[in-house]
Design a protein around this motif. Structure first.
Motif, PDB file in Angstrom:
ATOM      1  N   MET A   1       8.040 -32.018  59.607  1.00 45.95           N
ATOM      2  CA  MET A   1       6.579 -31.884  59.675  1.00 45.95           C
ATOM      3  C   MET A   1       5.961 -32.831  60.698  1.00 45.95           C
ATOM      4  N   ALA A   2       6.702 -33.853  61.113  1.00 47.59           N
ATOM      5  CA  ALA A   2       6.141 -34.842  62.029  1.00 47.59           C
ATOM      6  C   ALA A   2       5.912 -34.207  63.393  1.00 47.59           C
ATOM      7  N   ALA A   3       4.661 -33.990  63.761  1.00 44.42           N
ATOM      8  CA  ALA A   3       4.355 -33.328  65.025  1.00 44.42           C
ATOM      9  C   ALA A   3       2.911 -33.608  65.402  1.00 44.42           C
ATOM     10  N   LEU A   4       2.625 -33.423  66.681  1.00 35.71           N
ATOM     11  CA  LEU A   4       1.251 -33.519  67.168  1.00 35.71           C
ATOM     12  C   LEU A   4       0.664 -32.118  67.191  1.00 35.71           C
ATOM     13  N   LEU A   5      -0.404 -31.921  66.431  1.00 33.40           N
ATOM     14  CA  LEU A   5      -1.084 -30.629  66.372  1.00 33.40           C
ATOM     15  C   LEU A   5      -2.346 -30.711  67.212  1.00 33.40           C
ATOM     16  N   ILE A  18       5.291 -33.622  74.141  1.00 35.69           N
ATOM     17  CA  ILE A  18       6.741 -33.686  74.313  1.00 35.69           C
ATOM     18  C   ILE A  18       7.330 -34.815  73.469  1.00 35.69           C
ATOM     19  N   GLU A  19       6.677 -35.965  73.479  1.00 34.65           N
ATOM     20  CA  GLU A  19       7.185 -37.117  72.732  1.00 34.65           C
ATOM     21  C   GLU A  19       7.196 -36.841  71.231  1.00 34.65           C
ATOM     22  N   SER A  20       6.114 -36.269  70.717  1.00 30.72           N
ATOM     23  CA  SER A  20       5.999 -36.049  69.275  1.00 30.72           C
ATOM     24  C   SER A  20       6.816 -34.855  68.797  1.00 30.72           C
ATOM     25  N   TYR A  60      -0.239 -21.292  72.065  1.00 34.20           N
ATOM     26  CA  TYR A  60      -0.706 -22.531  72.662  1.00 34.20           C
ATOM     27  C   TYR A  60       0.486 -23.342  73.151  1.00 34.20           C
ATOM     28  N   LEU A  61       0.205 -24.345  73.959  1.00 34.67           N
ATOM     29  CA  LEU A  61       1.251 -25.258  74.402  1.00 34.67           C
ATOM     30  C   LEU A  61       1.874 -25.959  73.199  1.00 34.67           C
ATOM     31  N   TYR A  62       1.031 -26.318  72.220  1.00 36.44           N
ATOM     32  CA  TYR A  62       1.550 -26.944  70.994  1.00 36.44           C
ATOM     33  C   TYR A  62       2.636 -26.091  70.352  1.00 36.44           C
ATOM     34  N   SER A  63       2.338 -24.807  70.147  1.00 42.59           N
ATOM     35  CA  SER A  63       3.322 -23.951  69.485  1.00 42.59           C
ATOM     36  C   SER A  63       4.541 -23.702  70.366  1.00 42.59           C
ATOM     37  N   ALA A  64       4.372 -23.764  71.693  1.00 49.09           N
ATOM     38  CA  ALA A  64       5.514 -23.634  72.596  1.00 49.09           C
ATOM     39  C   ALA A  64       6.487 -24.787  72.406  1.00 49.09           C
ATOM     40  N   THR A  65       5.952 -25.999  72.180  1.00 47.09           N
ATOM     41  CA  THR A  65       6.842 -27.138  71.943  1.00 47.09           C
ATOM     42  C   THR A  65       7.569 -27.002  70.607  1.00 47.09           C
ATOM     43  N   LYS A  66       6.913 -26.399  69.625  1.00 46.62           N
ATOM     44  CA  LYS A  66       7.568 -26.182  68.333  1.00 46.62           C
ATOM     45  C   LYS A  66       8.738 -25.207  68.486  1.00 46.62           C
ATOM     46  N   THR A  67       8.534 -24.150  69.271  1.00 44.18           N
ATOM     47  CA  THR A  67       9.610 -23.191  69.510  1.00 44.18           C
ATOM     48  C   THR A  67      10.725 -23.817  70.332  1.00 44.18           C
ATOM     49  N   ALA A  68      10.363 -24.622  71.336  1.00 48.24           N
ATOM     50  CA  ALA A  68      11.367 -25.277  72.175  1.00 48.24           C
ATOM     51  C   ALA A  68      12.277 -26.188  71.349  1.00 48.24           C
TER      52      ALA A  68
END
Length: 231
Positions: A1-5, A18-20, A60-68
């Motif tokens: 769950m630790a992420a930047l939203l 990217i860091e989070s 969003y870019l946020y969700s792209a990082t989640k998929t990555a």
């Protein structure tokens, strides 16, 4: 769950995303090589599925990082040998939130003098109460030994969608105040999620799980929580 939203996609936010959402998680997975971990529970987002068809297409870019980050999980899964549970919550709401969500914005619109500008309000979203989200995670952990597949995706929602306009009407009915929104005053975002309703058949089949809070009672709880916080 630790992420930047965040819905931001400007140059300055990229290092933090990217860091989070990738670096920290990868460091965590690397550390797990030193443990007898058997299951890794990852939390995704419905915004990874722009068209609501189950195919990855980030809004969003946020969700792209989640998929990555999935590529990192799969690498370490093969390296270590743990099972992966990927939970995809839909539009979560509750009494207290660290940052305003759409339900907060609509609720607050009834309490201010000037009307707020919004898009057309035709986005259909699946609003799932935080109490149901917590209950599912607790159930998942309790039943985790019964899961046999190496990777399972669970879309966590109610299975029912409501437009933003319908949500505003629910608030209007319960607050007894006139609607205070200029619908259509703002354009939709370039990759706005127009339909996002959780397919919950697997939740029912695997766990017998259904949400306890329907949107009408959820709005009631939401209003009560806001009024208590304001008193």
């Amino acid at each position: 769950m630790a992420a930047l939203l965040t819905s931001r996609d400007d140059l300055d936010i990229i290092p933090s995303l990217i860091e989070s959402n990738i670096l920290f998680g990868t460091q965590l997975l690397q550390t797990l090589r030193q443990t007898p971990v058997e299951v890794f529970i990852n939390t995704g987002t419905f915004a990874e599925y722009l068209y609501g068809d189950g195919q990855y297409n980030s809004s969003y870019l946020y969700s792209a990082t989640k998929t990555a980050f999935h590529a990192m999980i799969r690498y370490y899964q093969q390296l270590i040998g743990f099972k992966v549970i990927n939970v995809i919550p839909y539009t979560v709401y509750g009494q207290v939130d660290t940052q305003p969500k759409i339900m907060d914005i609509i609720y607050n619109s009834f309490l201010q003098k000037d009307a707020i500008n919004m898009s057309g309000g035709e986005q259909t979203l699946d609003f799932v109460h935080i109490d149901d989200v917590v209950a599912f995670y607790a159930l998942l952990i309790d039943k985790i030994d019964s899961l046999v597949n190496p990777w399972e995706d669970y879309h966590l929602g109610t299975g029912k969608g409501h437009t933003l306009r319908q949500l505003a009407q629910l608030f209007q009915a319960q607050l007894g105040l006139p609607e205070n929104i200029n619908w259509g005053a703002l354009p939709y975002r370039p990759r706005d999620t127009m339909y996002s309703v959780a397919p919950i058949a697997k939740l029912i089949a695997h766990f017998g799980w259904v949400p306890a809070t329907v949107i009408q009672s959820g709005v009631t709880k939401f209003i009560a929580g806001k009024q208590i916080a304001a008193s």
